[in-house]
Scaffold this motif. Structure first.
Motif, PDB file in Angstrom:
ATOM      1  N   PRO A  15      38.672  35.243  36.318  1.00  0.00           N
ATOM      2  CA  PRO A  15      39.025  36.665  36.386  1.00  0.00           C
ATOM      3  C   PRO A  15      38.040  37.534  35.588  1.00  0.00           C
ATOM      4  O   PRO A  15      37.233  37.019  34.807  1.00  0.00           O
ATOM      5  N   ALA A  16      38.164  38.855  35.798  1.00  0.00           N
ATOM      6  CA  ALA A  16      37.263  39.805  35.141  1.00  0.00           C
ATOM      7  C   ALA A  16      37.949  41.154  35.006  1.00  0.00           C
ATOM      8  O   ALA A  16      39.017  41.383  35.582  1.00  0.00           O
ATOM      9  N   ARG A  17      37.327  42.030  34.258  1.00  0.00           N
ATOM     10  CA  ARG A  17      37.805  43.407  34.165  1.00  0.00           C
ATOM     11  C   ARG A  17      37.635  44.053  35.539  1.00  0.00           C
ATOM     12  O   ARG A  17      36.684  43.740  36.278  1.00  0.00           O
ATOM     13  N   LEU A  19      36.612  46.943  36.384  1.00  0.00           N
ATOM     14  CA  LEU A  19      35.395  47.750  36.513  1.00  0.00           C
ATOM     15  C   LEU A  19      34.101  46.943  36.364  1.00  0.00           C
ATOM     16  O   LEU A  19      33.013  47.493  36.481  1.00  0.00           O
ATOM     17  N   ASP A  20      34.216  45.641  36.131  1.00  0.00           N
ATOM     18  CA  ASP A  20      33.026  44.795  36.043  1.00  0.00           C
ATOM     19  C   ASP A  20      32.448  44.550  37.433  1.00  0.00           C
ATOM     20  O   ASP A  20      33.202  44.465  38.426  1.00  0.00           O
ATOM     21  N   PRO A  21      31.116  44.386  37.538  1.00  0.00           N
ATOM     22  CA  PRO A  21      30.552  44.020  38.845  1.00  0.00           C
ATOM     23  C   PRO A  21      31.000  42.621  39.246  1.00  0.00           C
ATOM     24  O   PRO A  21      31.368  41.802  38.396  1.00  0.00           O
ATOM     25  N   TYR A  22      30.987  42.357  40.542  1.00  0.00           N
ATOM     26  CA  TYR A  22      31.255  41.013  41.068  1.00  0.00           C
ATOM     27  C   TYR A  22      29.944  40.239  40.985  1.00  0.00           C
ATOM     28  O   TYR A  22      28.887  40.752  41.342  1.00  0.00           O
ATOM     29  N   HIS A  23      30.011  38.998  40.526  1.00  0.00           N
ATOM     30  CA  HIS A  23      28.805  38.185  40.417  1.00  0.00           C
ATOM     31  C   HIS A  23      29.136  36.790  40.949  1.00  0.00           C
ATOM     32  O   HIS A  23      30.031  36.135  40.430  1.00  0.00           O
ATOM     33  N   PHE A  24      28.414  36.370  41.981  1.00  0.00           N
ATOM     34  CA  PHE A  24      28.705  35.079  42.598  1.00  0.00           C
ATOM     35  C   PHE A  24      27.471  34.492  43.255  1.00  0.00           C
ATOM     36  O   PHE A  24      26.462  35.175  43.434  1.00  0.00           O
ATOM     37  N   ARG A  25      27.579  33.212  43.584  1.00  0.00           N
ATOM     38  CA  ARG A  25      26.517  32.495  44.291  1.00  0.00           C
ATOM     39  C   ARG A  25      27.053  32.045  45.642  1.00  0.00           C
ATOM     40  O   ARG A  25      28.140  31.476  45.732  1.00  0.00           O
ATOM     41  N   VAL A  26      26.253  32.257  46.672  1.00  0.00           N
ATOM     42  CA  VAL A  26      26.575  31.788  48.021  1.00  0.00           C
ATOM     43  C   VAL A  26      25.625  30.641  48.347  1.00  0.00           C
ATOM     44  O   VAL A  26      24.410  30.781  48.207  1.00  0.00           O
ATOM     45  N   THR A  27      26.184  29.506  48.764  1.00  0.00           N
ATOM     46  CA  THR A  27      25.386  28.364  49.203  1.00  0.00           C
ATOM     47  C   THR A  27      25.666  28.168  50.686  1.00  0.00           C
ATOM     48  O   THR A  27      26.827  28.155  51.107  1.00  0.00           O
ATOM     49  N   PHE A  28      24.608  28.045  51.463  1.00  0.00           N
ATOM     50  CA  PHE A  28      24.766  27.891  52.913  1.00  0.00           C
ATOM     51  C   PHE A  28      23.721  26.932  53.441  1.00  0.00           C
ATOM     52  O   PHE A  28      22.707  26.667  52.803  1.00  0.00           O
ATOM     53  N   GLU A  29      23.996  26.403  54.627  1.00  0.00           N
ATOM     54  CA  GLU A  29      23.066  25.501  55.281  1.00  0.00           C
ATOM     55  C   GLU A  29      22.545  26.144  56.548  1.00  0.00           C
ATOM     56  O   GLU A  29      23.300  26.745  57.311  1.00  0.00           O
ATOM     57  N   CYS A  30      21.252  25.988  56.780  1.00  0.00           N
ATOM     58  CA  CYS A  30      20.608  26.505  57.982  1.00  0.00           C
ATOM     59  C   CYS A  30      20.001  25.312  58.720  1.00  0.00           C
ATOM     60  O   CYS A  30      19.251  24.535  58.117  1.00  0.00           O
ATOM     61  N   GLU A 116      45.995  43.886  37.984  1.00  0.00           N
ATOM     62  CA  GLU A 116      47.129  44.200  37.121  1.00  0.00           C
ATOM     63  C   GLU A 116      46.619  44.640  35.755  1.00  0.00           C
ATOM     64  O   GLU A 116      45.424  44.517  35.449  1.00  0.00           O
ATOM     65  N   TYR A 117      47.535  45.136  34.937  1.00  0.00           N
ATOM     66  CA  TYR A 117      47.161  45.519  33.581  1.00  0.00           C
ATOM     67  C   TYR A 117      46.940  44.281  32.730  1.00  0.00           C
ATOM     68  O   TYR A 117      47.493  43.223  33.006  1.00  0.00           O
ATOM     69  N   LYS A 134      41.911  49.318  31.515  1.00  0.00           N
ATOM     70  CA  LYS A 134      42.911  48.325  31.067  1.00  0.00           C
ATOM     71  C   LYS A 134      43.293  47.358  32.191  1.00  0.00           C
ATOM     72  O   LYS A 134      44.199  46.552  32.042  1.00  0.00           O
ATOM     73  N   LEU A 135      42.609  47.439  33.322  1.00  0.00           N
ATOM     74  CA  LEU A 135      42.939  46.596  34.470  1.00  0.00           C
ATOM     75  C   LEU A 135      42.066  45.350  34.521  1.00  0.00           C
ATOM     76  O   LEU A 135      40.886  45.385  34.157  1.00  0.00           O
ATOM     77  N   VAL A 136      42.661  44.266  34.991  1.00  0.00           N
ATOM     78  CA  VAL A 136      41.924  43.030  35.246  1.00  0.00           C
ATOM     79  C   VAL A 136      42.148  42.627  36.705  1.00  0.00           C
ATOM     80  O   VAL A 136      43.172  42.972  37.319  1.00  0.00           O
ATOM     81  N   ARG A 137      41.175  41.907  37.231  1.00  0.00           N
ATOM     82  CA  ARG A 137      41.274  41.412  38.620  1.00  0.00           C
ATOM     83  C   ARG A 137      41.176  39.899  38.594  1.00  0.00           C
ATOM     84  O   ARG A 137      40.517  39.307  37.742  1.00  0.00           O
ATOM     85  N   ASP A 138      41.848  39.282  39.559  1.00  0.00           N
ATOM     86  CA  ASP A 138      41.797  37.836  39.706  1.00  0.00           C
ATOM     87  C   ASP A 138      41.668  37.541  41.189  1.00  0.00           C
ATOM     88  O   ASP A 138      42.535  37.925  41.986  1.00  0.00           O
ATOM     89  N   ILE A 139      40.583  36.879  41.566  1.00  0.00           N
ATOM     90  CA  ILE A 139      40.328  36.569  42.970  1.00  0.00           C
ATOM     91  C   ILE A 139      40.909  35.196  43.266  1.00  0.00           C
ATOM     92  O   ILE A 139      40.604  34.218  42.589  1.00  0.00           O
TER      93      ILE A 139
END
Length: 187
Positions: A15-17, A19-30, A116-117, A134-139
């Motif tokens: 989880p993150a705040r 207002l924080d940016p989303y940061h992730f890695r995508v792995t794919f096969e071609c 949620e708060y 004061k909000l946090v997000r959880d994906i």
């Protein structure tokens, strides 16, 4: 048959705040070389019944894409709070990652995001005016993958072009045929 298959999406800050940016890695096969770049978009959906409120948080082009397993890191801005109806801020929203080739969407990966708060008092009695700091997000790790058939500019196999007396190449299996549908188990 898809030339590109998502293998994994790994969120670095979950989880993150809110207002924080989303940061992730995508792995794919071609499985075949592509002439053009792949386009990836990150979309925040706060109000499922109103597409006009969807926010494209960021997009990026990835290429040239070699045959094999590839990955890239993606950072998308947080949603603009001024574009989210007050009644849609808390609770569940959707986060969608799309992959396109030549303006044709070939995959859509959807996640639920709970907002949620960050403290029990505000959860129990939310303030009238939303306090975004004061909000946090959880994906959620449960995701939904939708694949679309598109017209790729390459063929994964070469039949009918073999020299006289040469055997035609065997069909190249998709990554899904090799070891199951990993994208549905990705986090």
């Amino acid at each position: 048959m898809s030339i590109v298959t998502i293998r994994n999406v790994e969120f670095f800050n979950n989880p993150a705040r809110f207002l924080d940016p989303y940061h992730f890695r995508v792995t794919f096969e071609c499985i075949a070389p592509l002439k053009d770049d792949l386009e990836w978009k990150l979309i925040y959906v706060s109000s499922p019944g109103n597409e006009e409120l969807d926010q494209e948080l960021d997009d990026c082009l990835v290429g040239p894409v070699p045959v094999g397993v590839n990955s890239f890191e993606f950072e998308g801005l947080a949603p603009d709070p001024s574009k989210i109806p007050t009644e849609d801020v808390l609770g569940v929203a959707a986060l969608i990652l799309t992959g396109s080739y030549r303006d044709q969407e070939f995959v859509r990966v959807g996640y639920y995001q709970n907002t949620e708060y960050d403290n029990e008092e505000m959860k129990a009695a939310p303030p009238e005016k939303i306090q975004f700091d004061k909000l946090v997000r959880d994906i959620s790790t449960k995701l939904r993958v939708t694949r679309f058939q598109i017209k790729w500019d390459v063929a994964p196999q070469s039949q009918g072009h073999a020299a006289a007396g040469a055997a035609a190449s065997a069909a190249v299996p998709s990554a899904n045929d090799l070891d199951g549908d990993d994208a549905s188990r990705s986090t």
